[in-house]
Enzyme design. Structure first.
Site, short mmCIF file in Angstrom:
data_model
loop_
_atom_site.label_atom_id
_atom_site.label_comp_id
_atom_site.label_asym_id
_atom_site.label_seq_id
_atom_site.Cartn_x
_atom_site.Cartn_y
_atom_site.Cartn_z
N LYS A 279 -51.96 -3.73 8.53
CA LYS A 279 -50.92 -4.75 8.46
C LYS A 279 -50.06 -4.54 7.22
O LYS A 279 -50.53 -3.99 6.23
CB LYS A 279 -51.59 -6.14 8.33
CG LYS A 279 -52.27 -6.64 9.58
CD LYS A 279 -52.86 -8.01 9.35
CE LYS A 279 -53.55 -8.55 10.59
NZ LYS A 279 -52.65 -8.85 11.70
N ARG A 353 -59.90 -9.57 20.28
CA ARG A 353 -60.30 -9.48 21.69
C ARG A 353 -61.46 -8.52 21.87
O ARG A 353 -62.27 -8.67 22.79
CB ARG A 353 -59.08 -9.10 22.55
CG ARG A 353 -58.47 -7.77 22.22
CD ARG A 353 -57.03 -7.63 22.69
NE ARG A 353 -56.10 -8.41 21.87
CZ ARG A 353 -54.80 -8.51 22.09
NH1 ARG A 353 -54.24 -7.87 23.13
NH2 ARG A 353 -54.03 -9.24 21.30
#
Ligand code: BES
Ligand code: ZN
Ligand code: ZN
Length: 501
Positions: A279, A353
């Site tokens: 990120k 996920r």
């Protein structure tokens, strides 16, 4: 802060401040406010006549009493228009009041039961909302700051009810509100905690403490046990981290017999760097809260145990850091989840996920008949809903309706996003059964996250909550505190209680 209910006359309350209220447009106050006005020689009416007090929502007026009544201060809280006043407004008012009266010299506060008088709301619901709001409003995370003058804390918040027959029921409602708010504040504490103070190992220890304090089953699976179960998806996220992953399971048995009527599954990434798909630096510190789903589940399990509904609930929290270490998973890698499904990893930052996939498989293996997962899963949900509501995706209309009622009773807004089969295209992979993120920017990021999870629950009624837009708030607002908000905790507890019937 202790919250109490006593019977009696608010004008005689021995507190550092007493709180009364006024609807917009009322010129001659009645009820408790009227009684205080009389005791003060008409001071409140005069301030209304002068235009100082208008009863606007959010308006708080401090009046000094100079010996006219036992309490040295009166706060008049504006309630706004009577037709707009509801339980959510009561909760938010109590929260704003708890912050407003936090001043030197004010330790003990007495209040009338806002909403239960001329507003005509259910007195028990009002009492619960006042308790929740008071405790949620006074919350601050000061653990790592040196003590200073800002550290004023209230000692007690007492609801003074003139109808003696109501007191017992209202006290029971306050006790429920305290359980709800303390659970929410626990989730906030965990989410606000920096990742160097809350590794997966620390989080598992905190879950074990909650379990022990509430008589819950608790087990924590280590890496080797996850390997044995074939949880290659969860473990792929942990590979880049020096911290060992932990898979927490808490069990509440509220009815006789085996099986789980509800599984609560929470994403527990104690820090999300993005992994190899790293990120940008800006705001990366917020990723210490990427375990808010796990925190919410752990806290909700404790509250469910305290409330004792007659159903069995299992809480599952897959916990790991997502780090770009030398052994980290790389884009293009293919991993296999516990149910044999293979996943091509396109973006290592879509890690939530991946950990949820195996946790959901485990919930199925344990025999859960209904599943709710909660996760700070996608930045895209902020684009869709901002910080006003969290995303809800489901495979079951009836279960969805039940959750929506539970969330609404908690004062939480949630909004359903579609799960049309057309979105399945976005997670089709050329080399595996699916991929963990869409390639190229084709939008619907929040739905794609849910679509990825859907095959892991099969046809078990399931709700996916994407709380990434509401987990961290920029400022105090009503029951919401700056920083970790605690969204989803009370909604999940309400759901469990409503499912028990
Ligand atoms: N933890 C983030 C989501 C997030 C973003 C939470 C902002 C709170 C605030 C999640 O793991 C993530 O990085 N998601 C990616 C998914 C994408 C790579 C498909 C995202 O939203 O960009
Ligand atoms: Zn991520
Ligand atoms: Zn994440």
């Amino acid at each position: 802060m202790e919250i109490r209910v006593t019977g009696g006359d608010i004008t005689q309350a021995k507190a550092d401040a007493i709180i009364v209220n006024l609807f917009e447009g009322v010129t001659t106050p009645g009820g408790g406010t009227g009684a205080v006005d009389k005791a003060l020689g008409g001071a409140i009416s005069q301030l209304i006549a002068q235009g100082d007090i208008r009863g606007k929502p959010g308006e708080l007026t401090l009046i000094h009493t100079f010996g006219k009544i036992p309490a040295p201060r009166v706060v008049v809280a504006g309630l706004g228009k009577q037709k707009d006043f509801d339980i959510d407004a009561v909760r938010n008012l109590a929260a704003n009041l708890a912050r407003y009266v936090r001043k030197p010299g004010i330790k003990d506060v007495a209040t009338i039961a806002h909403g239960a008088g001329i507003a005509g709301l259910d007195p028990e619901a009002c009492a619960q909302a006042i308790a929740e709001g008071g405790l949620l409003g006074e919350y601050r995370f000061l653990k790592h700051k040196a003590a200073d003058n800002d550290r004023q804390e209230l000692a007690s918040f007492t609801i003074v009810e003139h109808a003696a027959g109501q007191v017992e029921k209202m006290a029971a409602a306050v006790a429920r509100g305290v359980i709800m708010a303390e659970a929410t504040n626990l989730a906030r504490d965990l989410a606000n905690e920096p990742s160097n103070h809350l590794t997966p190992t620390d989080l598992a220890a905190r879950a074990t403490e909650v379990a022990q304090a509430n008589g819950l089953e608790c087990e924590v699976l280590e890496r080797a046990q996850m390997e044995q179960k074939g949880m290659g998806s969860l473990l792929s996220v942990a590979k880049g981290s020096a911290q060992p992953p932990k898979l927490i399971r808490m069990g509440y048995r509220g009815r006789a017999g085996e099986g789980w009527d509800l599984a609560l599954v929470g994403k527990g990434i104690t820090f999300d760097t993005g992994g190899i798909s790293i990120k940008p630096a800006a705001n990366m510190e917020a990723m210490k809260a990427d375990m808010t789903g796990a925190a919410s589940v752990i806290a909700a399990m404790g509250a469910i145990a305290k409330l004792g509904p007659k159903l069995n609930v299992v809480g599952i929290a897959p916990c790991t850091e997502n780090m770009p270490g030398g052994n980290a998973t790389k884009p293009g890698d293919v991993v296999t989840a516990m149910n044999g499904r293979t996943i091509e990893i396109i973006n290592t930052d879509a890690e939530g996920r991946l950990v949820l996939a195996d946790a959901l498989c485990w919930a199925k293996e344990l025999g859960a008949t209904h599943i709710v997962d909660v996760a700070t899963l996608t930045g895209a949900v902020t684009t869709a809903l901002g910080d006003v509501a969290y995303g809800l995706m489901t495979n079951n209309d009836a279960f969805c309706g039940q959750f929506e009622s539970a969330a609404s009773a908690a004062g939480e807004k949630t909004w359903r996003l579609p799960m049309w089969k057309e979105y399945d295209e976005l997670i089709k992979s050329d080399v595996a059964d699916c991929k963990n993120s869409g390639t190229g920017n084709r939008g619907a990021g929040t739905i794609v996250g849910a679509k990825f999870l859907e095959p892991f629950v099969g046809d078990t009624p399931w709700i996916h909550l994407d709380i990434a837009g509401v987990d961290n708030m920029p400022a105090d607002k009503g029951w919401v505190a700056k920083g970790a908000s605690g969204y989803s905790v009370r909604a999940m507890v309400n759901l469990a209680v409503s499912m028990a019937g």
